[in-house]
Design a protein around this motif. Structure first.
Motif, PDB file in Angstrom:
ATOM      1  N   GLY A  57       0.151   3.818  -4.852  1.00 46.27           N
ATOM      2  CA  GLY A  57      -1.014   4.158  -4.034  1.00 46.27           C
ATOM      3  C   GLY A  57      -1.019   3.514  -2.665  1.00 46.27           C
ATOM      4  O   GLY A  57      -2.012   3.602  -1.933  1.00 46.27           O
ATOM      5  N   VAL A  58       0.084   2.860  -2.284  1.00 47.88           N
ATOM      6  CA  VAL A  58       0.159   2.173  -0.990  1.00 47.88           C
ATOM      7  C   VAL A  58       0.779   3.105   0.036  1.00 47.88           C
ATOM      8  O   VAL A  58       1.922   3.532  -0.118  1.00 47.88           O
ATOM      9  N   ARG A  59       0.043   3.431   1.075  1.00 51.40           N
ATOM     10  CA  ARG A  59       0.563   4.260   2.154  1.00 51.40           C
ATOM     11  C   ARG A  59       1.097   3.365   3.268  1.00 51.40           C
ATOM     12  O   ARG A  59       0.512   2.319   3.561  1.00 51.40           O
ATOM     13  N   SER A  60       2.188   3.771   3.881  1.00 53.96           N
ATOM     14  CA  SER A  60       2.835   2.949   4.906  1.00 53.96           C
ATOM     15  C   SER A  60       2.760   3.614   6.269  1.00 53.96           C
ATOM     16  O   SER A  60       2.923   4.824   6.400  1.00 53.96           O
ATOM     17  N   ILE A  61       2.519   2.791   7.285  1.00 53.84           N
ATOM     18  CA  ILE A  61       2.693   3.195   8.676  1.00 53.84           C
ATOM     19  C   ILE A  61       3.916   2.434   9.163  1.00 53.84           C
ATOM     20  O   ILE A  61       3.902   1.204   9.236  1.00 53.84           O
ATOM     21  N   TRP A  62       4.979   3.163   9.444  1.00 54.67           N
ATOM     22  CA  TRP A  62       6.218   2.511   9.850  1.00 54.67           C
ATOM     23  C   TRP A  62       6.128   2.114  11.316  1.00 54.67           C
ATOM     24  O   TRP A  62       5.783   2.928  12.169  1.00 54.67           O
ATOM     25  N   ARG A  63       6.460   0.868  11.563  1.00 56.74           N
ATOM     26  CA  ARG A  63       6.248   0.264  12.877  1.00 56.74           C
ATOM     27  C   ARG A  63       6.935   1.022  14.002  1.00 56.74           C
ATOM     28  O   ARG A  63       6.422   1.122  15.112  1.00 56.74           O
ATOM     29  N   GLY A  64       8.112   1.583  13.738  1.00 54.40           N
ATOM     30  CA  GLY A  64       8.867   2.249  14.788  1.00 54.40           C
ATOM     31  C   GLY A  64       8.607   3.734  14.925  1.00 54.40           C
ATOM     32  O   GLY A  64       9.183   4.391  15.784  1.00 54.40           O
ATOM     33  N   GLN A  65       7.743   4.297  14.081  1.00 54.42           N
ATOM     34  CA  GLN A  65       7.533   5.743  14.116  1.00 54.42           C
ATOM     35  C   GLN A  65       6.690   6.145  15.319  1.00 54.42           C
ATOM     36  O   GLN A  65       5.893   5.347  15.838  1.00 54.42           O
ATOM     37  N   ASP A  66       6.850   7.376  15.766  1.00 54.22           N
ATOM     38  CA  ASP A  66       6.028   7.887  16.859  1.00 54.22           C
ATOM     39  C   ASP A  66       4.567   7.935  16.416  1.00 54.22           C
ATOM     40  O   ASP A  66       4.255   8.383  15.319  1.00 54.22           O
ATOM     41  N   ALA A  89      -4.694  -1.253  -3.676  1.00 60.02           N
ATOM     42  CA  ALA A  89      -4.650   0.214  -3.602  1.00 60.02           C
ATOM     43  C   ALA A  89      -4.981   0.853  -4.941  1.00 60.02           C
ATOM     44  O   ALA A  89      -5.730   1.845  -5.013  1.00 60.02           O
ATOM     45  N   ARG A  90      -4.445   0.314  -6.036  1.00 60.74           N
ATOM     46  CA  ARG A  90      -4.680   0.908  -7.356  1.00 60.74           C
ATOM     47  C   ARG A  90      -6.104   0.668  -7.857  1.00 60.74           C
ATOM     48  O   ARG A  90      -6.545   1.332  -8.793  1.00 60.74           O
ATOM     49  N   ALA A  91      -6.803  -0.251  -7.206  1.00 57.87           N
ATOM     50  CA  ALA A  91      -8.213  -0.444  -7.543  1.00 57.87           C
ATOM     51  C   ALA A  91      -9.099   0.568  -6.817  1.00 57.87           C
ATOM     52  O   ALA A  91     -10.324   0.553  -6.985  1.00 57.87           O
ATOM     53  N   GLY A  92      -8.479   1.447  -6.026  1.00 52.30           N
ATOM     54  CA  GLY A  92      -9.233   2.521  -5.387  1.00 52.30           C
ATOM     55  C   GLY A  92      -9.655   2.264  -3.960  1.00 52.30           C
ATOM     56  O   GLY A  92     -10.394   3.066  -3.378  1.00 52.30           O
ATOM     57  N   LEU A 105      13.347   4.881   0.013  1.00 54.85           N
ATOM     58  CA  LEU A 105      13.240   4.284  -1.314  1.00 54.85           C
ATOM     59  C   LEU A 105      12.032   3.360  -1.391  1.00 54.85           C
ATOM     60  O   LEU A 105      11.247   3.395  -2.349  1.00 54.85           O
ATOM     61  N   VAL A 106      11.869   2.534  -0.360  1.00 55.62           N
ATOM     62  CA  VAL A 106      10.718   1.622  -0.298  1.00 55.62           C
ATOM     63  C   VAL A 106       9.421   2.426  -0.213  1.00 55.62           C
ATOM     64  O   VAL A 106       8.428   2.111  -0.879  1.00 55.62           O
ATOM     65  N   GLU A 107       9.437   3.486   0.601  1.00 57.54           N
ATOM     66  CA  GLU A 107       8.239   4.300   0.775  1.00 57.54           C
ATOM     67  C   GLU A 107       7.823   4.955  -0.544  1.00 57.54           C
ATOM     68  O   GLU A 107       6.627   4.969  -0.894  1.00 57.54           O
ATOM     69  N   VAL A 128       3.977 -14.722   1.254  1.00 59.05           N
ATOM     70  CA  VAL A 128       3.634 -15.797   0.326  1.00 59.05           C
ATOM     71  C   VAL A 128       3.387 -15.186  -1.046  1.00 59.05           C
ATOM     72  O   VAL A 128       2.705 -14.160  -1.155  1.00 59.05           O
ATOM     73  N   GLY A 129       3.904 -15.811  -2.097  1.00 57.87           N
ATOM     74  CA  GLY A 129       3.667 -15.293  -3.439  1.00 57.87           C
ATOM     75  C   GLY A 129       4.363 -13.950  -3.618  1.00 57.87           C
ATOM     76  O   GLY A 129       5.571 -13.841  -3.543  1.00 57.87           O
ATOM     77  N   ASN A 130       3.557 -12.885  -3.831  1.00 56.41           N
ATOM     78  CA  ASN A 130       4.123 -11.539  -3.964  1.00 56.41           C
ATOM     79  C   ASN A 130       3.253 -10.574  -3.178  1.00 56.41           C
ATOM     80  O   ASN A 130       2.251 -10.060  -3.677  1.00 56.41           O
ATOM     81  N   TRP A 131       3.633 -10.354  -1.918  1.00 60.44           N
ATOM     82  CA  TRP A 131       2.843  -9.519  -1.022  1.00 60.44           C
ATOM     83  C   TRP A 131       2.871  -8.052  -1.426  1.00 60.44           C
ATOM     84  O   TRP A 131       1.917  -7.324  -1.160  1.00 60.44           O
ATOM     85  N   GLU A 132       3.930  -7.599  -2.087  1.00 57.86           N
ATOM     86  CA  GLU A 132       3.965  -6.211  -2.548  1.00 57.86           C
ATOM     87  C   GLU A 132       2.921  -5.982  -3.650  1.00 57.86           C
ATOM     88  O   GLU A 132       2.260  -4.946  -3.688  1.00 57.86           O
ATOM     89  N   LEU A 133       2.767  -6.953  -4.544  1.00 62.70           N
ATOM     90  CA  LEU A 133       1.765  -6.821  -5.597  1.00 62.70           C
ATOM     91  C   LEU A 133       0.353  -6.893  -5.030  1.00 62.70           C
ATOM     92  O   LEU A 133      -0.565  -6.266  -5.567  1.00 62.70           O
ATOM     93  N   LEU A 134       0.166  -7.647  -3.971  1.00 66.28           N
ATOM     94  CA  LEU A 134      -1.137  -7.710  -3.314  1.00 66.28           C
ATOM     95  C   LEU A 134      -1.572  -6.327  -2.859  1.00 66.28           C
ATOM     96  O   LEU A 134      -2.668  -5.860  -3.183  1.00 66.28           O
ATOM     97  N   ALA A 135      -0.696  -5.654  -2.112  1.00 68.37           N
ATOM     98  CA  ALA A 135      -1.030  -4.313  -1.616  1.00 68.37           C
ATOM     99  C   ALA A 135      -1.230  -3.340  -2.771  1.00 68.37           C
ATOM    100  O   ALA A 135      -2.152  -2.506  -2.755  1.00 68.37           O
ATOM    101  N   ARG A 136      -0.392  -3.439  -3.788  1.00 68.69           N
ATOM    102  CA  ARG A 136      -0.444  -2.508  -4.921  1.00 68.69           C
ATOM    103  C   ARG A 136      -1.738  -2.698  -5.722  1.00 68.69           C
ATOM    104  O   ARG A 136      -2.379  -1.732  -6.128  1.00 68.69           O
ATOM    105  N   ARG A 137      -2.115  -3.948  -5.918  1.00 64.74           N
ATOM    106  CA  ARG A 137      -3.335  -4.233  -6.709  1.00 64.74           C
ATOM    107  C   ARG A 137      -4.570  -3.689  -6.022  1.00 64.74           C
ATOM    108  O   ARG A 137      -5.453  -3.093  -6.656  1.00 64.74           O
TER     109      ARG A 137
END
Length: 324
Positions: free
Chosen positions: A176-185, A146-149, A167-169, A135-144
């Motif tokens: 400042g957004v760290r990702s846990i990839w769903r399919g990774q071990d 994370a960048r607030a500390g 590229l996405v990572e 909804v809206g902009n979920w990437e900006l949600l995570a970024r905002r």
């Protein structure tokens, strides 16, 4: 015996390479653009996509007919067109990472009352299961956030092309957004470690995907909804917060956050079902606030329950969950 991973056919590999090359080229071209120009261009491209992509347009209209049967065809067509335009604008805004990061705090408003919701959840010391949707902009949600500390990680699905995933990572890491990839071990262990470390773990649960799911009401229909968020919260006692980043008049965004109490039911399965239903209801409410800002072309009700039942009967335990 080591499992052999088959390479895709040459034609498919070539197609993926050309797609990756195109995306990289487009991103490089967008970098110098002011944010307003990128937003306007994206909106225009989204409008063209609505006109040209007949299959995606029909999916969106079908979803809107399910969610808003009371609206006229003309109203649903206007909503679908606005959704395509919004998604185009949001995508190109995110692509302008330089201009985006320089003005992120002014672009995305985060009222003190909503920040206090997240602070109170973190103060409980068991981590935060943070739920949102497309909804809206979920990437900006995570970024905002994370960048607030705030220490946070997001669960993400890998693309079919590892180069695009990287590229996405990289894009997320710059914000400042760290990702846990769903399919990774070890993904499940990584999620638990994040919560035990008192971090925020972000999940999007508003799509019908090939994961363990529960059927809960969504716009009056049963929808297969990922259950991992509820299972994690019930198992660990982590606080649960929903948050959304809605576009507002003038082109900016506003964060909205709300805490969700954990169910008191001692039965974990019943508690997971009740919590998943509560989270789905919060997402539906967010979509209803700005219906033009959701991904209506997604086939949300594609998977049907093995036993057809009403949403009320399901929550009373009359129909089983999915296990896909």
């Amino acid at each position: 015996m080591e499992r052999r991973v088959e390479r895709p056919p040459l034609a498919k590999r070539l197609k993926r390479f050309l797609r990756y090359l195109l995306i990289r080229t487009v991103l490089l071209c967008l970098q110098p653009l002011p944010l307003g120009w990128a937003r306007a261009l994206g909106s225009r491209l989204g409008g063209w996509a609505y006109a040209i992509a007949g299959g995606e347009r029909r999916k969106a209209l079908k979803s809107l007919a399910t969610a808003f049967p009371e609206k006229s065809d003309a109203q649903r067509q206007a909503l679908a067109r606005a959704s395509f335009r919004h998604l185009g604008a949001a995508a190109l805004e995110v692509a302008c990472t330089g201009a985006l990061d320089r003005g992120l705090e002014s672009l995305v408003a985060w009222p003190e009352a909503d920040r206090a919701v997240l602070d109170a959840a973190l103060a409980k010391g068991k981590g935060v299961v943070f739920i949102s949707g497309h909804v809206g902009n979920w990437e900006l949600l995570a970024r905002r956030v994370a960048r607030a500390g705030y220490p946070s990680q997001s669960i993400a699905k890998e693309t079919t092309d590892p180069r695009l995933t990287k590229l996405v990572e990289r894009f997320r890491e710059r914000g400042g957004v760290r990702s846990i990839w769903r399919g990774q071990d070890g993904a499940a262990r990584a999620m638990l470690r994040a919560l035990r470390a008192g971090e925020i773990l972000g999940l999007l649960i508003d799509q019908d995907t090939k994961v363990q799911s529960l059927f809960v009401p969504f716009f009056g229909q049963l929808a297969a909804t990922p259950r991992a968020a509820a299972d994690l919260a019930v198992r660990t006692g982590a606080a649960v917060v929903t948050g959304f980043c809605h576009r507002v008049e003038g082109g900016g965004y506003r964060l909205v956050m709300e805490d969700v109490p954990l169910p008191e039911d001692e039965d974990r399965e019943a508690a997971a079902l009740a919590l998943t239903a509560a989270l789905s209801a919060r997402i539906e409410a967010a979509i209803r606030r700005t219906p033009e800002q959701w991904v209506w072309m997604h086939q949300r009700w594609k998977t049907r329950p093995p036993v057809e039942a009403s949403p009320q009967a399901l929550l009373a335990g009359a129909a089983p969950a999915t296990a896909r």
